[in-house]
Enzyme design. Sequence first.
Site, PDB file in Angstrom:
ATOM      1  N   LYS A 205     -10.945  48.542 -12.791  1.00 29.31           N
ATOM      2  CA  LYS A 205     -11.110  48.212 -11.373  1.00 29.31           C
ATOM      3  C   LYS A 205     -11.933  46.938 -11.248  1.00 29.31           C
ATOM      4  O   LYS A 205     -12.865  46.707 -12.039  1.00 29.31           O
ATOM      5  CB  LYS A 205     -11.803  49.386 -10.682  1.00 29.31           C
ATOM      6  CG  LYS A 205     -11.933  49.270  -9.167  1.00 29.31           C
ATOM      7  CD  LYS A 205     -12.566  50.538  -8.623  1.00 29.31           C
ATOM      8  CE  LYS A 205     -12.750  50.494  -7.119  1.00 29.31           C
ATOM      9  NZ  LYS A 205     -13.337  51.766  -6.609  1.00 29.31           N
TER      10      LYS A 205
ATOM     11  N   SER B 104     -10.895  53.924  -3.179  1.00 27.41           N
ATOM     12  CA  SER B 104     -10.790  52.475  -3.271  1.00 27.41           C
ATOM     13  C   SER B 104     -10.177  51.981  -4.574  1.00 27.41           C
ATOM     14  O   SER B 104      -9.825  50.812  -4.708  1.00 27.41           O
ATOM     15  CB  SER B 104     -12.170  51.842  -3.116  1.00 27.41           C
ATOM     16  OG  SER B 104     -13.059  52.294  -4.132  1.00 27.41           O
TER      17      SER B 104
ATOM     18  N   SER C  89     -13.171  57.932  -4.561  1.00 28.13           N
ATOM     19  CA  SER C  89     -12.370  56.745  -4.845  1.00 28.13           C
ATOM     20  C   SER C  89     -11.665  56.718  -6.187  1.00 28.13           C
ATOM     21  O   SER C  89     -10.861  55.823  -6.436  1.00 28.13           O
ATOM     22  CB  SER C  89     -13.234  55.484  -4.709  1.00 28.13           C
ATOM     23  OG  SER C  89     -13.549  55.255  -3.365  1.00 28.13           O
TER      24      SER C  89
END
Length: 474
Positions: free
Chosen positions: A89, A164, A188
């Site tokens: 990420k 996210s 997330s």
Amino acid sequence: MLNIMKERGDVELINYGTIRELKKRYENKEISPVEVTKQMLDRIHQFKDLNAFITINEEQALRQAELSEKKYALGEQIGFLEGIPISYKDNLYTDGLRTTSGSHIDESFVPDVNAGAVEILQSEGAVNLGKTNMHEFAFGITSNNPFYGPAKNPWNPEYTPGGSSGGSGAAVAASLGVASIGTDTGGSIRIPAAACGVVGLKATHDLIASSGVKNISWTLDHVGPLVKNMDDLAVMMEALTGEDYAGFLNEDIRGLRVGVPNNYLNEQMDEETAALYEKSLEQLKSLGAVLVEVDIPFTNDDLGLLTVLAVSEAGYVHDAYIDKPESRFGADVGAVLKSSRDISALQYMQALKRKEEVQEQFEELFTKVDVIVSPVTPTSSQKIEVEEVTIHEQAEDIFSAMIRYPSVFNMTGQPALSIPLGFGANELPVGLHFAAASYCEPILMRAGFAYEQNFLKEFYAKRDQMLAAAPTLS
């Protein structure tokens, strides 16, 4: 041999099996890390419309794969993930590779250090394919990014992959890498895992190295893996922690005490998710688990206090930029960060105190049950531009709705696992959520593996066949 099929013109569809199987094929010289890395990079380019990546790390990935290939060829000592292509990420620092955190502000930021988790996995031989798309500064659950474009769900690219860590979920589901490392402040990792039909773990708060991450909230943030199956989860967790998790992949859950919530974690979910959840309880019971009704010591007021913690600490992290006219935030993130100015020190301390109480109450609850089971989210993924969800004629903003269940265990810091549950509304995946007491990841491994081996093989086969040729938009 590695199973590579040809479909949709020249697109290579890769069935690499598990991480253990792929490493065995490397060792047997059936296929090489360079070949697999090239195939994964090709897929990232071929499925660029999914927008799963912000930065593709092509040159370095191939160099890393070449080094791994030499190690296998020479019989040298190999790392636990030697030659395994994964992604990170884009809020995890990567030395020499830009780390945008999905923002305009950090679009040119190039760290000179690795995040703790990145450093560990690099030392174990993992190949870094690149940095995945995400909600700006990880503060949202749609991954509808105003600067790099929305990440898209491989099952239907009109829908969000969750957030996210949405790019990580999409990448793993569509075989744009073997695994990905995400972060989780209120769900997330687990929300994208559920939305994309993969496996995601938020481990106990301090179990996985969390340095070198652009935080929302140091109190609530966790780092963890997204993978395709429980065996790969065991491998990734061993690489990240140095502990053996494979020994807990046991199908026998007879006598496992499964907490079935009477409140909160069973409230306000859509009919499709509720039906799948009820079926999962019967399935667990059929494996010999003992279902125990439990009262959940968490309310909507507590969810509000979690937001106080997240917004307060995010306001501190981004303080230097909030009031600068030249700082460009997306509309949703900018509004949230500015609202941090309105939270008092007393409110913040009250939230911290309640967090301690909730954690203690759940630890007490986990003396009565081994796991608590619920859906990950109350409904399936929504279309990318949707900002509100309606369940049983009750409208709710999408952020509050989707974090309602998973964020409980950010408040407690306890481990929580998302595995596929089936297809819910919009014919999109939803996830099953197992949570346990602090440092009881082995119990989650056992419960998840038993459920997977008995009830998810058909889902996995359909997922890997359908998403091998992931849909794209013109």
